[in-house]
Design a protein around this motif. Structure first.
Motif, mmCIF file in Angstrom:
data_model
loop_
_atom_site.group_PDB
_atom_site.id
_atom_site.type_symbol
_atom_site.label_atom_id
_atom_site.label_comp_id
_atom_site.label_asym_id
_atom_site.label_seq_id
_atom_site.Cartn_x
_atom_site.Cartn_y
_atom_site.Cartn_z
ATOM 1 N N GLU A 96 2.967 3.309 -3.371
ATOM 2 C CA GLU A 96 3.845 4.407 -2.935
ATOM 3 C C GLU A 96 3.433 4.952 -1.566
ATOM 4 N N GLU A 97 2.140 4.994 -1.315
ATOM 5 C CA GLU A 97 1.671 5.631 -0.083
ATOM 6 C C GLU A 97 1.572 4.679 1.103
ATOM 7 N N SER A 98 1.566 3.375 0.840
ATOM 8 C CA SER A 98 1.355 2.452 1.957
ATOM 9 C C SER A 98 2.227 1.199 1.915
ATOM 10 N N GLY A 99 2.850 0.902 0.770
ATOM 11 C CA GLY A 99 3.615 -0.330 0.643
ATOM 12 C C GLY A 99 2.749 -1.531 0.322
ATOM 13 N N VAL A 100 1.440 -1.328 0.179
ATOM 14 C CA VAL A 100 0.521 -2.429 -0.111
ATOM 15 C C VAL A 100 0.469 -2.684 -1.619
ATOM 16 N N VAL A 101 0.645 -3.947 -1.986
ATOM 17 C CA VAL A 101 0.578 -4.335 -3.395
ATOM 18 C C VAL A 101 -0.858 -4.735 -3.713
ATOM 19 N N GLY A 102 -1.464 -4.014 -4.648
ATOM 20 C CA GLY A 102 -2.833 -4.335 -5.062
ATOM 21 C C GLY A 102 -2.845 -4.753 -6.510
ATOM 22 N N ASN A 103 -3.908 -5.437 -6.923
ATOM 23 C CA ASN A 103 -4.064 -5.697 -8.350
ATOM 24 C C ASN A 103 -5.543 -5.823 -8.683
ATOM 25 N N ASN A 104 -5.844 -5.816 -9.977
ATOM 26 C CA ASN A 104 -7.208 -5.934 -10.479
ATOM 27 C C ASN A 104 -8.174 -4.903 -9.884
ATOM 28 N N PRO A 105 -7.877 -3.604 -10.034
ATOM 29 C CA PRO A 105 -8.786 -2.583 -9.505
ATOM 30 C C PRO A 105 -10.148 -2.606 -10.218
ATOM 31 N N GLN A 106 -11.213 -2.480 -9.438
ATOM 32 C CA GLN A 106 -12.581 -2.464 -9.977
ATOM 33 C C GLN A 106 -13.136 -1.048 -9.869
ATOM 34 N N LEU A 107 -13.683 -0.546 -10.987
ATOM 35 C CA LEU A 107 -14.206 0.825 -10.999
ATOM 36 C C LEU A 107 -15.383 0.988 -10.040
ATOM 37 N N ALA B 95 -8.062 5.031 -4.199
ATOM 38 C CA ALA B 95 -8.256 3.598 -3.950
ATOM 39 C C ALA B 95 -9.038 3.357 -2.666
ATOM 40 N N VAL B 96 -10.140 2.604 -2.796
ATOM 41 C CA VAL B 96 -10.799 2.031 -1.612
ATOM 42 C C VAL B 96 -10.201 0.632 -1.507
ATOM 43 N N ALA B 97 -9.146 0.512 -0.695
ATOM 44 C CA ALA B 97 -8.408 -0.748 -0.583
ATOM 45 C C ALA B 97 -8.893 -1.489 0.653
ATOM 46 N N ILE B 98 -9.415 -2.691 0.423
ATOM 47 C CA ILE B 98 -10.065 -3.466 1.481
ATOM 48 C C ILE B 98 -9.300 -4.772 1.688
ATOM 49 N N LEU C 135 -19.962 4.521 -2.113
ATOM 50 C CA LEU C 135 -20.157 3.677 -3.299
ATOM 51 C C LEU C 135 -19.727 2.238 -3.026
ATOM 52 N N TRP C 136 -18.624 2.073 -2.282
ATOM 53 C CA TRP C 136 -18.162 0.729 -1.909
ATOM 54 C C TRP C 136 -19.200 0.055 -1.012
ATOM 55 N N GLN C 137 -19.738 0.801 -0.028
ATOM 56 C CA GLN C 137 -20.693 0.200 0.901
ATOM 57 C C GLN C 137 -22.005 -0.170 0.206
ATOM 58 N N GLN C 138 -22.396 0.639 -0.802
ATOM 59 C CA GLN C 138 -23.578 0.281 -1.595
ATOM 60 C C GLN C 138 -23.333 -1.030 -2.348
ATOM 61 N N LYS C 139 -22.124 -1.170 -2.864
ATOM 62 C CA LYS C 139 -21.742 -2.387 -3.584
ATOM 63 C C LYS C 139 -21.814 -3.609 -2.678
ATOM 64 N N VAL C 140 -21.364 -3.446 -1.427
ATOM 65 C CA VAL C 140 -21.396 -4.532 -0.447
ATOM 66 C C VAL C 140 -22.841 -4.945 -0.179
ATOM 67 N N ILE D 246 -10.092 -2.030 -4.521
ATOM 68 C CA ILE D 246 -8.988 -2.987 -4.678
ATOM 69 C C ILE D 246 -8.956 -3.907 -3.460
ATOM 70 N N GLN D 247 -9.034 -5.204 -3.707
ATOM 71 C CA GLN D 247 -8.899 -6.192 -2.631
ATOM 72 C C GLN D 247 -7.407 -6.377 -2.366
ATOM 73 N N VAL D 248 -7.005 -6.219 -1.115
ATOM 74 C CA VAL D 248 -5.581 -6.343 -0.783
ATOM 75 C C VAL D 248 -5.392 -7.302 0.379
ATOM 76 N N GLU D 249 -4.154 -7.735 0.551
ATOM 77 C CA GLU D 249 -3.835 -8.581 1.697
ATOM 78 C C GLU D 249 -3.359 -7.694 2.836
ATOM 79 N N LYS D 250 -3.589 -8.207 4.066
ATOM 80 C CA LYS D 250 -3.188 -7.419 5.233
ATOM 81 C C LYS D 250 -1.683 -7.578 5.415
ATOM 82 N N THR D 251 -0.971 -6.839 4.602
ATOM 83 C CA THR D 251 0.485 -6.947 4.619
ATOM 84 C C THR D 251 1.068 -5.883 5.529
#
Ligand SMILES: [Zn+2]
Length: 167
Positions: A89-100, A43-46, A159-164, A121-126
């Motif tokens: 499991e690894e961070s406690g961060v709840v993510g949804n709608n993962p984009q390939l 996961a590239v969780a941002i 790949l994420w930075q290219q997308k940005v 995965i776009q996540v909240e700063k929880t």
């Protein structure tokens, strides 16, 4: 070769050249024990501040190093479910709608050949917590993050930075 004994009958396996490769073969059951890359996810969780979530490895391979949250896909699970579960499991961060982001392989590693499916995965700063497989989880600005221990994870960040940049 990964297999030495047949998983069906327990017989010692033979190594045979089949379909152009050396493969484990059970002479009793007459089955070929194929070896394939293990499917896993990363996961590239941002978060909303455009920071990336990294976790510090608690176990081998790469204990003490930073990497993306991720792990192996369980039986009965989609890759999307796996990446959301591993992230939690690894961070406690709840993510949804993962984009390939893309699919890459890591060859000859600790677990042999691994096929890795990378998701954005776009996540909240929880609030972060220490997960089962990670010693520490932390958000970093892209320019201030530590290097990652798995080169294939660096590829997913590219790949994420290219997308940005495409936006
Ligand atoms: Zn057998």
């Amino acid at each position: 070769m990964k297999y030495h004994f047949c998983y069906q009958c327990g017989s010692l396996l033979e190594q045979r050249s089949i379909e152009g490769r050396w493969r484990s073969y059970c002479p009793v059951c007459k089955v070929i024990l194929y070896e394939n890359p293990l499917p896993s996810v990363a996961a590239v969780a941002i978060n909303e501040s455009n920071e990336i979530l990294l976790v510090k490895r608690k176990f081998e391979p790469g204990v003490g190093g930073w990497c993306l949250p991720g792990g192996f896909i369980e039986i009965g699970e989609t890759p999307e479910e796996a990446v959301v579960r591993e992230l939690y499991e690894e961070s406690g961060v709840v993510g949804n709608n993962p984009q390939l982001l893309g699919v890459r392989t890591h060859l000859n590693g600790f677990y042999g050949d691994v096929l890795i499916i990378g998701y954005l995965i776009q996540v909240e700063k929880t609030k972060l917590h220490e997960g089962d497989d990670a010693a520490e989880a932390c958000f970093f600005l892209a320019g201030q993050r530590p290097p990652l221990i798995f080169p294939v994870h660096e590829k997913f960040i590219e790949l994420w930075q290219q997308k940005v940049c495409e936006r």
